[in-house]
Each structure stands twice: as C-alpha cells, then as structure tokens.
Write an enzyme that holds these catalytic residues in place. Structure first.
Site, mmCIF file in Angstrom:
data_model
loop_
_atom_site.group_PDB
_atom_site.id
_atom_site.type_symbol
_atom_site.label_atom_id
_atom_site.label_comp_id
_atom_site.label_asym_id
_atom_site.label_seq_id
_atom_site.Cartn_x
_atom_site.Cartn_y
_atom_site.Cartn_z
ATOM 1 N N GLY A 214 -47.957 9.127 12.943
ATOM 2 C CA GLY A 214 -48.468 9.654 14.200
ATOM 3 C C GLY A 214 -48.603 11.158 14.096
ATOM 4 N N GLY B 47 -45.452 15.979 16.868
ATOM 5 C CA GLY B 47 -45.075 16.005 18.279
ATOM 6 C C GLY B 47 -45.209 14.681 18.985
ATOM 7 N N GLY C 12 -43.416 12.044 18.474
ATOM 8 C CA GLY C 12 -42.096 11.450 18.708
ATOM 9 C C GLY C 12 -41.602 10.596 17.558
ATOM 10 C CE LYS C 13 -44.694 11.853 12.460
ATOM 11 N NZ LYS C 13 -45.196 12.813 13.481
ATOM 12 C CB SER C 14 -38.282 12.942 13.914
ATOM 13 O OG SER C 14 -39.010 13.275 12.750
ATOM 14 C CB SER D 153 -48.246 9.054 6.410
ATOM 15 O OG SER D 153 -47.825 8.374 7.559
#
Length: 209
Positions: free
Chosen positions: A38, A41, A43-45, A112
């Site tokens: 994504g 910012g 919200g992946k992590s 990615s």
C-alpha cells in the site's frame, strides 16, 4: 566468467535434516507470508504490528519484517530508484522464504509498488503460502496522515521517486485480503486478517483453544 556464474557453479544446495513441515507441525500452524502492500501512510506497519500482536496472543509463532527497519540493516545500501526498489523486494522475498522454512507466519510491510515484484515474491513460495494484503487507503488520506512528513517533502521536490507522487504504484487486482484503513479501526483490520488465517487453516483450532 562473472561472479554470479562462479557462485552458481561452486555452490550446492544442502538439504537439512529437519523439514519445514516438521517445524510447522511442532508449532501447530501452517507457514504463510502476509505481504502487506500500500502507499506510504496507508497503515501497513500499524496494521501489521497489530496482527503480529494478536497472533502472539493466540500462541502463534510469527515475525514481522518492516520496510524501514530492514532498510536500516540488510538493505541499508539501497536507494529508492526503480532498480533499487526491485532489489529491495528481491532480498526481502528471500529472507521471508527462510522464515517460512522455519515454520513461521511472516508479515512483510513494504510499499512494494510493482506488481511484477510481488508476483516474483509469490513465485518463490509454495502454492497458497503467499497472501497479498492490500492496505487500500486513498492518497488524500495518506497525505493527511503523513506520519513521517514524506508527502510534504515530495510535493516540495525534496524527495524524488516517491510512490504515488512521481513514481508508479500498481494497485493489486486480486488481493487475498482487502483492507480499508480509512473505514475500519486498526483492531478491526487486524481481526479481518487473522480471521482469514483461521478460515484458510493456517491457524488451527488447537492453537486458539
């Protein structure tokens, strides 16, 4: 003769005595790679951390490979050109595969941006092990959050090759899990992902009992 050819000719794969299946059986789970993708910012992590914490609470054996953290060490020599991004994903794909061989449920939180790289990561694994998790957040929301101030710098021309601004992001067309962080809480997103693992048999009922 190139170094690559010499490496190929002079190294032989060594089969280990303990198999991936045996390690997974010991952990009472099926290895899986949760591939979070994504925009910056999105919200992946944050979601990946919440999932990892929930898996730990459920007694699962998991590990999270975060994009920024990996760039502090293993991939610290890479920039953000298209070529460097491709190498970044190639390396993390190989590392993730090793973690799966250990029987773990692995999360990778990387932008990615290129579909071709995500496809290559998937191709390294056994059927069903690669789970693409699309953290689908509008760029307007990502810019509003801008937790690292990167969008502001990119708009000012201080950062080049920034995904979504002057570098391409290939939106996943058929992700196994589609998460919308602008519409759900972090907890709801994490529960959605873990529910998928349960439904697909990666986490056994015994693990949850």
């Amino acid at each position: 003769m190139t170094t690559t050819n010499m490496k190929t000719e002079n190294t032989v794969w060594h089969n280990q005595q303990i198999s991936k299946e045996q390690r997974a059986t010991l952990k009472q789970q099926k290895p899986a790679l949760l591939w979070y993708t994504g925009l910056s910012g999105s919200g992946k992590s944050t979601v990946a951390n919440a999932v990892d914490a929930l898996l730990f609470k459920l007694g699962c054996h998991s590990y999270l490979l975060d994009g920024d953290n990996v760039r502090h060490g293993l991939n610290g020599d890479l920039g953000f050109s298209d070529e460097a991004r491709i190498e970044n994903i190639r390396r993390i794909s190989e590392v993730a595969k090793l973690f799966l061989d250990a029987g773990l449920i692995v999360s990778t939180a990387f932008i990615s941006p290129f579909a071709s790289d995500r496809a290559l990561a998937k191709a390294k694994l056994e059927d069903g092990e690669f789970i693409e998790v699309f953290i689908d957040t509008p760029i307007s929301v990502c810019e509003q959050r801008d937790p690292k101030g990167l969008y502001k710098k990119a708009r000012a021309g201080e950062i080049k090759d920034f995904t979504g601004i002057d570098s391409t992001y290939d939106v996943p067309t058929a992700p196994q899990i589609h998460v919308k962080t602008a519409e759900q809480s972090v907890e709801q997103c994490a529960e959605q992902i873990v529910s998928h693992l349960i439904e697909q048999g990666f986490i056994s009922e015994m693990t949850l009992s």
